[in-house]
Scaffold this motif. Structure first.
Motif, PDB file in Angstrom:
ATOM      1  N   ASP A 101       0.977  -1.650  -0.004  1.00 48.67           N
ATOM      2  CA  ASP A 101      -0.311  -0.010  -0.356  1.00 48.67           C
ATOM      3  C   ASP A 101       0.821   1.269  -0.113  1.00 48.67           C
ATOM      4  O   ASP A 101       0.275   2.993   0.394  1.00 48.67           O
ATOM      5  CB  ASP A 101      -0.619   0.105   1.255  1.00 48.67           C
TER       6      ASP A 101
ATOM      7  N   VAL B 124      -7.073  -1.816 -10.847  1.00 50.86           N
ATOM      8  CA  VAL B 124      -5.754  -1.780 -10.030  1.00 50.86           C
ATOM      9  C   VAL B 124      -5.686  -3.639 -10.082  1.00 50.86           C
ATOM     10  O   VAL B 124      -6.735  -4.529 -10.271  1.00 50.86           O
ATOM     11  CB  VAL B 124      -6.609  -1.806  -8.940  1.00 50.86           C
TER      12      VAL B 124
ATOM     13  N   ARG C 147       0.592  -4.327  -6.006  1.00 50.90           N
ATOM     14  CA  ARG C 147      -0.647  -3.615  -6.543  1.00 50.90           C
ATOM     15  C   ARG C 147      -0.583  -2.286  -7.662  1.00 50.90           C
ATOM     16  O   ARG C 147       0.884  -1.770  -8.013  1.00 50.90           O
ATOM     17  CB  ARG C 147      -1.218  -2.959  -5.457  1.00 50.90           C
TER      18      ARG C 147
ATOM     19  N   SER D  92      -1.778   0.229 -10.574  1.00 50.40           N
ATOM     20  CA  SER D  92      -2.420   0.591 -10.804  1.00 50.40           C
ATOM     21  C   SER D  92      -2.637   0.992 -12.715  1.00 50.40           C
ATOM     22  O   SER D  92      -1.459   1.683 -12.365  1.00 50.40           O
ATOM     23  CB  SER D  92      -2.844   1.381  -9.962  1.00 50.40           C
TER      24      SER D  92
ATOM     25  N   SER E 214      -3.754  -7.081  -8.400  1.00 48.97           N
ATOM     26  CA  SER E 214      -2.894  -7.471  -7.009  1.00 48.97           C
ATOM     27  C   SER E 214      -2.426  -8.595  -7.093  1.00 48.97           C
ATOM     28  O   SER E 214      -3.314  -9.888  -7.778  1.00 48.97           O
ATOM     29  CB  SER E 214      -3.678  -6.498  -5.922  1.00 48.97           C
TER      30      SER E 214
ATOM     31  N   SER F 108       0.550 -11.694  -4.788  1.00 48.70           N
ATOM     32  CA  SER F 108       1.364 -11.866  -3.684  1.00 48.70           C
ATOM     33  C   SER F 108       1.564 -13.395  -3.620  1.00 48.70           C
ATOM     34  O   SER F 108       1.440 -14.582  -4.631  1.00 48.70           O
ATOM     35  CB  SER F 108       0.451 -11.615  -2.156  1.00 48.70           C
TER      36      SER F 108
ATOM     37  N   GLN G 279       2.381  -7.203  -0.747  1.00 48.38           N
ATOM     38  CA  GLN G 279       2.218  -7.424  -1.936  1.00 48.38           C
ATOM     39  C   GLN G 279       1.801  -6.085  -2.797  1.00 48.38           C
ATOM     40  O   GLN G 279       2.644  -5.200  -1.687  1.00 48.38           O
ATOM     41  CB  GLN G 279       0.395  -7.159  -1.335  1.00 48.38           C
TER      42      GLN G 279
END
Length: 298
Positions: free
Chosen positions: A157, A246, A219, A221, A248, A250, A217
């Motif tokens: 994040d 978006v 991500r 965009s 993601s 992991s 993680q």
């Protein structure tokens, strides 16, 4: 025993070996309904969900692609997966068809080791992709030659910049020798819990590979100035992302159990295959890759 077969390669000889072994050892062979045209007689055809719920082990007949498909199929219930090489250059598949009968005996008697593999768990909550799994890599690319892929990167994040170029590759250690390596990314040790993100033909933004930990993680965009982004997972088309979407990814640990009958032999074969990728080796190091019984001929 579950059986997964390549969609077009001739695998009849190996199927015959498996069915003959199953009759002698009273082993039940399950095949998915989708492979009904590839396997006939002596097996039980079941739906995918029943296949996943019932098998104790899986034999994959094909190349690395078939092996990866079997691993993805069993990701929610990992069982030992044995790869039989009916392909060409394979890193995952271990057994030659001529040695299949011996391998089956060792598989059913428990005479093998397990090589654990993690996978990328990929979701696009604001886009068209459902959750998917990739044991090699995820590629965000462009559909044609026009335009550029432009995506913003966040890790846990936190924003870390952006990529703008032809594509972005997210690879596991298993997949680091594929597109990631061809794009200039590093080869990750199979024993590492890591993910590598590598840009392809970057024009601006992040221009080098980034290696991340197992708990991170990632991500992406899609920026407003980006061309639509095609998503491929383990070389298979998975969807298209538009600006604002978006994605993601992991690392999911111990998502597959790959059967290894001889870790030393597999490691030696992997060194040979890696040498074909132009990894620099001295002449004496190349000689080490040749089996001892053949060295006298060099």
């Amino acid at each position: 025993m579950g059986l997964v077969v390549h969609p077009v390669r001739p695998v009849d000889s190996s199927v015959a070996t498996i069915l003959a072994f199953a009759r002698r050892q009273a082993v039940r062979v399950l095949v998915r309904e989708g492979d009904r045209q590839r396997v006939t007689g002596g097996v039980e055809f079941v739906a995918d969900h029943e296949f996943v719920a019932r098998v104790d082990a899986v034999v994959a007949l094909g190349g690395d692609g078939t092996m990866l498909g079997a691993m993805r199929l069993m990701v929610d219930r990992p069982v030992p997966v044995l790869g039989v090489n009916h392909g060409t250059l394979g890193f995952l598949v271990e057994v030659a068809p001529a040695r299949l009968a011996e391998a089956l005996l060792r598989l059913t008697s428990g005479d093998f080791t397990i090589e654990q593999h993690g996978c990328l768990e990929v979701t696009a909550g604001q886009g068209p992709l459902e959750t998917r799994f990739g044991f090699n890599d995820v590629v965000l690319g462009r559909a044609g030659r026009a335009g550029t892929v432009s995506v913003d990167l966040a890790v846990n994040d936190l924003g870390y910049g952006y990529y703008r170029g032809d594509a972005v590759v997210v690879a596991t250690p298993t997949g680091s020798t594929a597109y990631n390596y061809a794009a200039g990314g590093p080869v990750l040790s199979p024993s590492s819990d890591a993910v590598v993100v590598t840009p392809v033909a970057p024009m601006s933004g992040i221009s080098r590979s980034v290696v991340l930990g197992a708990q991170d993680q990632v991500r992406f965009s899609v920026a407003q100035d980006s061309t639509p982004v095609t998503v491929e997972i383990d070389g298979t088309a998975a969807g298209v992302l538009d600006p604002g979407d978006v994605l993601s990814a992991s690392l999911r640990g111990e998502a597959a159990q790959v059967v290894r009958l001889s870790t030393d032999e597999h490691a030696s074969r992997s060194r040979v295959k890696l040498s074909l990728l132009d990894l620099p080796l001295r002449p004496d190091q190349l000689l080490e890759l040749i089996p001892p019984d053949l060295r006298r001929l060099t």
